[in-house]
Design an enzyme around this catalytic site. Structure first.
Site, short mmCIF file in Angstrom:
data_model
loop_
_atom_site.label_atom_id
_atom_site.label_comp_id
_atom_site.label_asym_id
_atom_site.label_seq_id
_atom_site.Cartn_x
_atom_site.Cartn_y
_atom_site.Cartn_z
N TYR A 28 0.65 -1.28 -0.11
CA TYR A 28 0.02 0.26 0.01
C TYR A 28 1.00 1.37 0.06
CZ TYR A 28 0.86 0.99 5.01
OH TYR A 28 1.39 1.38 6.14
N CYS A 29 0.38 2.29 -0.23
CA CYS A 29 0.86 3.64 -0.51
C CYS A 29 -0.08 4.56 0.17
CB CYS A 29 1.54 4.05 -1.77
SG CYS A 29 0.13 4.24 -2.83
N ALA A 30 -0.10 5.92 -0.42
CA ALA A 30 -0.90 6.98 0.23
C ALA A 30 -2.45 6.92 -0.37
CB ALA A 30 -0.47 8.42 -0.07
N GLY B 16 -2.86 4.71 -3.61
CA GLY B 16 -2.88 3.47 -4.31
C GLY B 16 -2.12 3.49 -5.79
N PHE C 125 -3.34 4.24 2.22
CA PHE C 125 -3.56 4.61 3.58
C PHE C 125 -4.75 5.54 3.79
CE2 PHE C 125 -2.39 6.48 7.71
CZ PHE C 125 -2.47 5.42 8.53
#
Length: 288
Positions: free
Chosen positions: A73-75, A77, A102
């Site tokens: 995951y990241c901020a 997607g 996130f």
């Protein structure tokens, strides 16, 4: 210049599906990878998530379990989708991208009901793994030209907002892309006898793609948010790096392979520079 994607799709879960997937699992049962920057990670992360920033991912593959499930995951997607696809291409058996990132996860935990609207796959063309080197160079030239255009546009926006330091960084990144285009032109001429057709061929490759504005809108990127822009830039640099890496494996001669491997390292350096820019933007926001 128009954008297209050149990756094989991977499985994506919504944050609700990801939470259900993680429920009842021990940390040893699944590897959770956060590919954001350290500053983002410090602000909050999934329980048990391992921080491996996007710019370091290709150098740290040996630290990660390849056979078990991996959730990335990241901020919001975008970076994680590219990271998940890179991992899948490196032989990781069960890779899942957490769509919405996130930001969606926090919203779910807080019960605010916010969900991202980004769509990173619809209508985007795929590119085969057994890529021909001349074709790869045509794609690469088009991508470098698009990145140059993108960075120059971001520099202009930063100056309009009075962020001269950020604008100077984007100017520097744009100059890197100019240098990359020149290197590609030289290598293409060595293979094809001339680079006269390169720009035309590159334009044909990206025909039917999206403008930068359209791509950012579809991806849920807020063009007014410098952190979103930096994350988008890292995603595109990662795509270029992966393209060079795959093309290097298909190169028929050692000279072309060495050239492409050198471009991989340069793209990796660019990602790390954009990552540092993102960290500085987050620090400014925290003190703003």
């Amino acid at each position: 210049m128009l954008w297209k994607q050149f990756f094989t799709p991977v499985k994506s879960y919504s944050v609700k599906e990801a939470a259900e997937f993680l429920t009842g699992k021990n940390p040893s049962d699944v590897t959770v990878i956060d590919v954001r920057q350290p500053g983002e990670y410090r602000q909050g992360h999934l329980p048990g998530a391992r921080l491996v920033p996007m710019g370091e991912l290709s150098d740290r593959l040996d630290e990660l379990e390849r056979d078990g499930p991996t959730l990335v995951y990241c901020a919001i997607g975008g970076r994680s989708r590219v990271a998940a696809q890179m991992l899948a291409g490196k032989g990781f058996k069960h890779v899942i991208n957490m769509a919405g990132g996130f930001k969606d996860w926090e919203s779910m935990q807080q019960g605010s009901g916010w969900t991202s609207t980004g769509d990173y796959t619809q209508g985007l063309e795929l590119f085969p793994d057994d890529i021909d080197v001349r074709r790869a160079l045509e794609v690469a030239w088009g991508m470098e030209a698009a990145l140059e255009e993108f960075y120059r546009d971001m520099a202009a926006r930063a100056r309009e907002a009075g962020r001269e330091t950020t604008a100077a960084m984007y100017d520097r990144l744009a100059r890197f892309e100019v240098g990359h285009k020149a290197k590609i032109e030289n290598r293409y001429a060595a293979l094809a006898g001339s680079d006269a057709e390169l720009e035309k061929k590159a334009a044909q490759v990206v025909e039917g793609g999206m403008t930068t504005e359209e791509y950012m809108q579809r991806s849920g990127i807020d063009p007014a948010d410098p952190a979103h822009i930096a994350g988008f830039a890292m995603m595109m640099e990662a795509q270029a790096m992966d393209l060079y890496a795959r093309a290097a494996r298909s190169a028929a001669d050692a000279g072309t392979a060495a050239f492409l491997e050198d471009m991989v390292q340069e793209e990796k350096s660019h990602m790390q520079q954009v990552g540092r820019l993102l960290d500085s933007l987050l620090e400014d926001q925290n003190h703003g």
